[in-house]
Motif scaffolding. Structure first.
Motif, mmCIF file in Angstrom:
data_model
loop_
_atom_site.group_PDB
_atom_site.id
_atom_site.type_symbol
_atom_site.label_atom_id
_atom_site.label_comp_id
_atom_site.label_asym_id
_atom_site.label_seq_id
_atom_site.Cartn_x
_atom_site.Cartn_y
_atom_site.Cartn_z
ATOM 1 N N LYS A 65 -23.122 6.924 -4.603
ATOM 2 C CA LYS A 65 -21.786 6.799 -5.165
ATOM 3 C C LYS A 65 -21.894 6.633 -6.674
ATOM 4 C CE LYS A 65 -17.524 4.376 -5.380
ATOM 5 N NZ LYS A 65 -16.732 3.243 -5.102
ATOM 6 N N GLU A 66 -21.154 7.461 -7.383
ATOM 7 C CA GLU A 66 -21.043 7.312 -8.832
ATOM 8 C C GLU A 66 -19.875 6.376 -9.093
ATOM 9 O OE1 GLU A 66 -20.869 11.059 -10.879
ATOM 10 O OE2 GLU A 66 -22.435 11.901 -9.597
ATOM 11 N N ARG A 67 -20.160 5.233 -9.692
ATOM 12 C CA ARG A 67 -19.128 4.229 -9.943
ATOM 13 C C ARG A 67 -18.554 4.389 -11.346
ATOM 14 N NH1 ARG A 67 -22.749 2.264 -6.552
ATOM 15 N NH2 ARG A 67 -21.900 1.228 -4.713
ATOM 16 N N SER A 68 -17.293 4.006 -11.473
ATOM 17 C CA SER A 68 -16.687 3.999 -12.802
ATOM 18 C C SER A 68 -17.402 2.949 -13.649
ATOM 19 C CB SER A 68 -15.199 3.653 -12.701
ATOM 20 O OG SER A 68 -15.036 2.292 -12.315
ATOM 21 N N GLU A 69 -17.285 3.070 -14.927
ATOM 22 C CA GLU A 69 -17.895 2.109 -15.852
ATOM 23 C C GLU A 69 -17.367 0.698 -15.574
ATOM 24 O OE1 GLU A 69 -20.508 0.968 -18.901
ATOM 25 O OE2 GLU A 69 -20.303 2.906 -17.923
ATOM 26 N N GLU A 70 -16.073 0.592 -15.312
ATOM 27 C CA GLU A 70 -15.450 -0.704 -15.033
ATOM 28 C C GLU A 70 -16.012 -1.325 -13.750
ATOM 29 O OE1 GLU A 70 -11.076 -2.355 -13.725
ATOM 30 O OE2 GLU A 70 -11.157 -0.633 -15.074
ATOM 31 N N GLU A 71 -16.090 -0.523 -12.686
ATOM 32 C CA GLU A 71 -16.624 -1.024 -11.413
ATOM 33 C C GLU A 71 -18.082 -1.435 -11.577
ATOM 34 O OE1 GLU A 71 -17.446 0.409 -6.803
ATOM 35 O OE2 GLU A 71 -16.474 1.801 -8.172
#
Length: 104
Positions: A16-22
């Motif tokens: 999973k590629e996570r958002s920078e915030e996550e």
């Protein structure tokens, strides 16, 4: 817009590629937990009183539970929703199995 954050890599494992915030939020939580664990180790090394160590251990458990809740929420809102929308209902069995492991 298609969500490409949940996918399989070349070896067949899911990623999973996570958002920078996550990503930052999860890493921040883990860093805090790591610090708490180091603190407990120091307490053991200094022969701290057992109930004091147990209180700190309970705090680590609560922090891990908060981490798990955040990660699970993100997983349901992204990967699970995407898979269901694409007709992959196997993700429901995977989610149920994961919840059963978390609730032991």
């Amino acid at each position: 817009m298609e969500d490409k954050s949940c996918k399989s890599c070349c070896c067949g494992k899911k990623t999973k590629e996570r958002s920078e915030e996550e990503y930052k939020s999860l890493i921040h939580r883990l860093n805090r937990i790591e610090g708490q664990i180091r603190g407990i180790r120091g307490m053991v090394e200094r022969n701290a009183y057992c109930p004091d160590i147990l209180v700190q251990s309970a705090a680590v458990t609560a922090a891990m539970n908060a981490f798990n809740r955040e990660l699970l929420s993100n997983h349901i809102r992204t990967c699970v929703v995407k898979d269901i929308q694409e007709g992959n209902e196997e993700v429901i069995d995977e989610l149920v199995a994961t919840l059963q492991k978390l609730m032991k």
